[in-house]
Design a protein around this motif. Structure first.
Motif, PDB file in Angstrom:
ATOM      1  N   LEU A 233       0.934  -1.222  -0.061  1.00  0.00           N
ATOM      2  CA  LEU A 233       0.041   0.031  -0.078  1.00  0.00           C
ATOM      3  C   LEU A 233       0.553   1.366   0.123  1.00  0.00           C
ATOM      4  CD1 LEU A 233      -2.673  -1.108   2.613  1.00  0.00           C
ATOM      5  CD2 LEU A 233      -2.826  -0.984  -0.010  1.00  0.00           C
ATOM      6  N   ARG A 234       1.945   1.243   0.755  1.00  0.00           N
ATOM      7  CA  ARG A 234       2.833   2.460   0.905  1.00  0.00           C
ATOM      8  C   ARG A 234       3.424   2.704  -0.503  1.00  0.00           C
ATOM      9  NH1 ARG A 234       4.027   0.458   5.872  1.00  0.00           N
ATOM     10  NH2 ARG A 234       5.786  -0.806   5.108  1.00  0.00           N
ATOM     11  N   THR A 235       3.750   1.686  -1.289  1.00  0.00           N
ATOM     12  CA  THR A 235       4.293   1.838  -2.790  1.00  0.00           C
ATOM     13  C   THR A 235       3.479   2.073  -3.747  1.00  0.00           C
ATOM     14  OG1 THR A 235       4.452  -0.664  -3.074  1.00  0.00           O
ATOM     15  CG2 THR A 235       6.481   0.376  -2.032  1.00  0.00           C
ATOM     16  N   ALA A 236       1.917   1.948  -3.507  1.00  0.00           N
ATOM     17  CA  ALA A 236       1.242   2.096  -4.473  1.00  0.00           C
ATOM     18  C   ALA A 236       0.821   3.849  -4.804  1.00  0.00           C
ATOM     19  CB  ALA A 236      -0.397   1.267  -4.068  1.00  0.00           C
ATOM     20  N   GLY A 237       1.355   4.590  -3.821  1.00  0.00           N
ATOM     21  CA  GLY A 237       1.145   5.930  -3.929  1.00  0.00           C
ATOM     22  C   GLY A 237       0.003   6.408  -3.274  1.00  0.00           C
ATOM     23  N   PRO A 238      -0.452   7.792  -3.826  1.00  0.00           N
ATOM     24  CA  PRO A 238      -1.597   8.531  -3.232  1.00  0.00           C
ATOM     25  C   PRO A 238      -2.786   8.087  -3.708  1.00  0.00           C
ATOM     26  CG  PRO A 238      -0.265   9.983  -4.598  1.00  0.00           C
ATOM     27  CD  PRO A 238       0.529   8.832  -4.705  1.00  0.00           C
ATOM     28  N   LEU A 239      -3.270   6.988  -3.493  1.00  0.00           N
ATOM     29  CA  LEU A 239      -4.583   6.576  -4.291  1.00  0.00           C
ATOM     30  C   LEU A 239      -5.762   6.802  -3.225  1.00  0.00           C
ATOM     31  CD1 LEU A 239      -3.103   3.385  -5.868  1.00  0.00           C
ATOM     32  CD2 LEU A 239      -3.778   5.609  -6.898  1.00  0.00           C
ATOM     33  N   LYS A 240      -6.899   6.567  -3.670  1.00  0.00           N
ATOM     34  CA  LYS A 240      -8.055   6.659  -2.618  1.00  0.00           C
ATOM     35  C   LYS A 240      -8.316   5.318  -2.072  1.00  0.00           C
ATOM     36  CE  LYS A 240     -10.147  10.472  -5.040  1.00  0.00           C
ATOM     37  NZ  LYS A 240     -11.289  11.062  -5.697  1.00  0.00           N
ATOM     38  N   HIS A 241      -9.197   5.071  -1.006  1.00  0.00           N
ATOM     39  CA  HIS A 241      -9.260   3.959  -0.365  1.00  0.00           C
ATOM     40  C   HIS A 241      -9.791   2.719  -1.417  1.00  0.00           C
ATOM     41  CE1 HIS A 241     -10.817   1.553   3.079  1.00  0.00           C
ATOM     42  NE2 HIS A 241     -11.662   1.021   2.204  1.00  0.00           N
TER      43      HIS A 241
ATOM     44  N   ALA B 173     -10.076  -4.438   5.090  1.00  0.00           N
ATOM     45  CA  ALA B 173      -9.863  -4.032   6.582  1.00  0.00           C
ATOM     46  C   ALA B 173      -8.247  -3.524   6.399  1.00  0.00           C
ATOM     47  CB  ALA B 173      -9.839  -5.501   7.027  1.00  0.00           C
ATOM     48  N   LEU B 174      -7.167  -4.080   5.475  1.00  0.00           N
ATOM     49  CA  LEU B 174      -5.830  -3.675   5.412  1.00  0.00           C
ATOM     50  C   LEU B 174      -5.896  -2.166   5.013  1.00  0.00           C
ATOM     51  CD1 LEU B 174      -4.323  -6.857   3.548  1.00  0.00           C
ATOM     52  CD2 LEU B 174      -3.671  -5.770   5.959  1.00  0.00           C
ATOM     53  N   VAL B 175      -6.821  -1.985   4.091  1.00  0.00           N
ATOM     54  CA  VAL B 175      -6.737  -0.352   3.671  1.00  0.00           C
ATOM     55  C   VAL B 175      -7.143   0.430   4.746  1.00  0.00           C
ATOM     56  CG1 VAL B 175      -7.700   1.241   1.840  1.00  0.00           C
ATOM     57  CG2 VAL B 175      -6.841  -0.992   1.241  1.00  0.00           C
ATOM     58  N   ALA B 176      -8.467   0.136   5.478  1.00  0.00           N
ATOM     59  CA  ALA B 176      -8.969   0.960   6.409  1.00  0.00           C
ATOM     60  C   ALA B 176      -7.953   1.245   7.721  1.00  0.00           C
ATOM     61  CB  ALA B 176     -10.209   0.205   6.972  1.00  0.00           C
ATOM     62  N   HIS B 177      -7.185   0.042   7.891  1.00  0.00           N
ATOM     63  CA  HIS B 177      -6.072   0.200   8.921  1.00  0.00           C
ATOM     64  C   HIS B 177      -5.050   1.193   8.760  1.00  0.00           C
ATOM     65  CE1 HIS B 177      -4.331  -1.105  12.644  1.00  0.00           C
ATOM     66  NE2 HIS B 177      -3.050  -0.990  11.880  1.00  0.00           N
ATOM     67  N   PHE B 178      -4.658   0.930   7.370  1.00  0.00           N
ATOM     68  CA  PHE B 178      -3.569   1.658   6.810  1.00  0.00           C
ATOM     69  C   PHE B 178      -3.742   3.127   6.621  1.00  0.00           C
ATOM     70  CE2 PHE B 178      -1.506   3.257   2.876  1.00  0.00           C
ATOM     71  CZ  PHE B 178      -0.406   3.155   3.221  1.00  0.00           C
TER      72      PHE B 178
END
Length: 69
Positions: free
Chosen positions: A32-40, A60-65
């Motif tokens: 997720l960090r390397t994906a860049g500034p994307l929306k949820h 769940a991963l994205v919400a926590h991140f």
């Protein structure tokens, strides 16, 4: 008597995510960090489409991140 609080929210999915996909959750946070500034939902779609995660696990991963930013 020890007071062990039950994990709630997105983190409650982490043991299942690690068991199902064979990677620690920190691996997925790195993705997720390397994906860049994307929306949820763009991040959820990335985990589902490129890495084969199910919707609930990806969400769940994205919400926590996102909450930790």
């Amino acid at each position: 008597m020890p007071d062990t609080a039950k994990v709630k929210g997105p983190a409650s999915y982490f043991p299942s995510i690690e068991k199902t996909y064979g990677q620690p959750v920190e691996h997925w946070f790195g993705v997720l960090r390397t994906a860049g500034p994307l929306k949820h939902m763009e991040l959820v779609a990335l985990l589902k489409g490129q890495h084969g995660l199910g919707h609930g696990h990806a969400n769940a991963l994205v919400a926590h991140f996102m909450a930790a930013r």
